[in-house]
Design an enzyme around this catalytic site. Structure first.
Site, PDB file in Angstrom:
ATOM      1  N   ASP A 203      -1.776  38.332 -10.437  1.00 33.33           N
ATOM      2  CA  ASP A 203      -2.578  37.467  -9.583  1.00 33.33           C
ATOM      3  C   ASP A 203      -4.063  37.582  -9.883  1.00 33.33           C
ATOM      4  O   ASP A 203      -4.650  38.668  -9.800  1.00 33.33           O
ATOM      5  CB  ASP A 203      -2.322  37.812  -8.108  1.00 33.33           C
ATOM      6  CG  ASP A 203      -3.068  36.891  -7.169  1.00 33.33           C
ATOM      7  OD1 ASP A 203      -2.949  35.663  -7.322  1.00 33.33           O
ATOM      8  OD2 ASP A 203      -3.790  37.390  -6.290  1.00 33.33           O
TER       9      ASP A 203
ATOM     10  N   ARG B 290       0.811  -1.211   0.000  1.00 33.28           N
ATOM     11  CA  ARG B 290       0.000   0.000   0.000  1.00 33.28           C
ATOM     12  C   ARG B 290       0.848   1.265   0.000  1.00 33.28           C
ATOM     13  O   ARG B 290       0.558   2.224  -0.736  1.00 33.28           O
ATOM     14  CB  ARG B 290      -0.936  -0.004   1.206  1.00 33.28           C
ATOM     15  CG  ARG B 290      -1.915   1.170   1.261  1.00 33.28           C
ATOM     16  CD  ARG B 290      -2.958   1.068   0.186  1.00 33.28           C
ATOM     17  NE  ARG B 290      -2.619   1.789  -1.042  1.00 33.28           N
ATOM     18  CZ  ARG B 290      -3.127   1.500  -2.218  1.00 33.28           C
ATOM     19  NH1 ARG B 290      -3.985   0.512  -2.363  1.00 33.28           N
ATOM     20  NH2 ARG B 290      -2.780   2.194  -3.290  1.00 33.28           N
TER      21      ARG B 290
ATOM     22  N   LYS C  45       4.048  38.702  -1.729  1.00 34.96           N
ATOM     23  CA  LYS C  45       2.632  38.534  -2.007  1.00 34.96           C
ATOM     24  C   LYS C  45       1.823  39.589  -1.266  1.00 34.96           C
ATOM     25  O   LYS C  45       2.379  40.449  -0.567  1.00 34.96           O
ATOM     26  CB  LYS C  45       2.203  37.117  -1.636  1.00 34.96           C
ATOM     27  CG  LYS C  45       3.057  36.038  -2.327  1.00 34.96           C
ATOM     28  CD  LYS C  45       2.423  34.685  -2.293  1.00 34.96           C
ATOM     29  CE  LYS C  45       1.347  34.576  -3.340  1.00 34.96           C
ATOM     30  NZ  LYS C  45       0.778  33.211  -3.435  1.00 34.96           N
TER      31      LYS C  45
ATOM     32  N   GLU D  45       3.878  40.104  -6.451  1.00 37.51           N
ATOM     33  CA  GLU D  45       2.512  39.878  -6.914  1.00 37.51           C
ATOM     34  C   GLU D  45       1.788  41.213  -7.064  1.00 37.51           C
ATOM     35  O   GLU D  45       1.855  42.062  -6.179  1.00 37.51           O
ATOM     36  CB  GLU D  45       1.802  38.995  -5.890  1.00 37.51           C
ATOM     37  CG  GLU D  45       0.346  38.714  -6.146  1.00 37.51           C
ATOM     38  CD  GLU D  45      -0.257  37.898  -5.012  1.00 37.51           C
ATOM     39  OE1 GLU D  45      -0.067  36.671  -5.005  1.00 37.51           O
ATOM     40  OE2 GLU D  45      -0.894  38.500  -4.112  1.00 37.51           O
TER      41      GLU D  45
ATOM     42  N   LYS E 249       2.241  24.280  -3.192  1.00 40.07           N
ATOM     43  CA  LYS E 249       1.025  23.607  -2.716  1.00 40.07           C
ATOM     44  C   LYS E 249       1.152  22.101  -2.930  1.00 40.07           C
ATOM     45  O   LYS E 249       0.521  21.503  -3.789  1.00 40.07           O
ATOM     46  CB  LYS E 249      -0.198  24.162  -3.431  1.00 40.07           C
ATOM     47  CG  LYS E 249      -0.427  25.643  -3.129  1.00 40.07           C
ATOM     48  CD  LYS E 249      -1.562  26.216  -3.944  1.00 40.07           C
ATOM     49  CE  LYS E 249      -1.744  27.710  -3.663  1.00 40.07           C
ATOM     50  NZ  LYS E 249      -2.810  28.314  -4.492  1.00 40.07           N
TER      51      LYS E 249
END
Length: 291
Positions: free
Chosen positions: A216, A97, A164, A195, A132
């Site tokens: 963005d 697994r 950002k 950004e 991410k």
């Protein structure tokens, strides 16, 4: 990568086996039983994660034999056998697994990355990933992105300056002040990206000498205007909820980069199976069933 992989595999196996091990296999399978298995693709995919797949089995049992029949980065069709394993049946069942989880997820990322790069083929647009990624699997995820033909953005917070909206807010909402502080305190060889959400901010970013500007969550018309305004003076990156079907349009708009969090956070696990069969018991020949 080796030390990182060992730590990841150890954690993954601890989750699955705990202190007691595979209680089902230990109850049902003789410790001297031997087996073999085939890693089988059940759909078309870009293969990724074979090294980690094999190392899971070796971590559980160094005597397990692993044979790779295909290579990472190779596109394979359904019913193709990518690898074979053989050894103690208990070991194969215990590792199954965890090994599948890794190769299925990595192949999913590589396959999605290939689809994204195919969508912009022939243009200058380069497809990038983001941070991410599943916790603990960033190196594997970014490797899978490369195997699919896309490129990596920064690996973490330590290897690139990306200013950002929250950073800009933290310095009073000023693009100029954010860039000034970044130039004053960031490592000299690190590029500075910022950004922006509108043309005024883009103008300030260009004026203050940013290396890259991230557009963005802009729509196609806003991006078209931003490309025209920038006039090739600075590389432009598009970010924010970009789907596969939008990529051809972005390629035509003339931006340089598009970053897609979906490459790593939304790629589905590909359908690969490990078909395991008993071969014989160690130390004695297998017996054929009576007719």
């Amino acid at each position: 990568m080796k030390d990182y992989l060992d730590r990841l595999i150890e954690l993954a196996l601890d989750e699955d086996l705990g202190a007691a091990g595979d209680v089902t296999s230990n109850a049902l399978v003789s410790p001297d039983a031997l087996g073999s298995g085939e890693l089988l693709a059940k759909e078309q995919l870009v293969l990724a994660g074979l090294e980690a797949f094999g190392r899971v089995f070796h971590y559980v049992d160094p005597e397990v034999q692993v044979e790779f029949l295909r290579r990472d980065g190779e596109e394979i069709k359904p019913k193709v056998v990518a690898a074979k394993v053989s050894g103690r049946l208990r070991s194969l069942l215990a590792a199954e697994r965890t090994a599948l989880n890794i190769v299925q997820r990595m192949s999913g990322i590589a396959t999605l990355a290939q689809q994204a790069t195919t969508a912009v083929r022939g243009s200058k647009l380069k497809v990038l990933d983001t941070r991410k990624t599943p916790p603990g699997m960033r190196a594997l995820s970014k490797e899978a992105v490369r195997l699919g033909g896309a490129s990596n953005h920064r690996f973490g917070l330590f290897d690139g300056v990306l200013i950002k909206d929250n950073h800009i807010a933290a310095v009073g909402g000023s693009i100029k002040e954010a860039l000034r502080r970044a130039r004053a305190h960031a490592p000299r060889l690190v590029k500075i990206e910022i950004e922006v959400t509108n043309l005024q901010q883009l103008a300030e970013a260009i004026e203050e000498g940013a290396d890259v500007v991230m557009l963005d969550n802009m729509d196609d018309e806003q991006i078209r205007k931003a490309v025209a305004f920038a006039g090739g003076r600075i590389p432009l990156e598009v970010s924010g909820g970009v789907a596969l079907e939008r990529l051809p349009r972005l390629a035509k708009l003339g931006v340089d980069f598009v970053s897609m969090g979906s490459l790593t956070h939304s790629a589905r696990a590909m359908d690969l199976s490990l078909e395991i069969a008993t071969t014989r018991s160690a130390g004695r020949a297998s017996r054929k069933p009576r007719p």
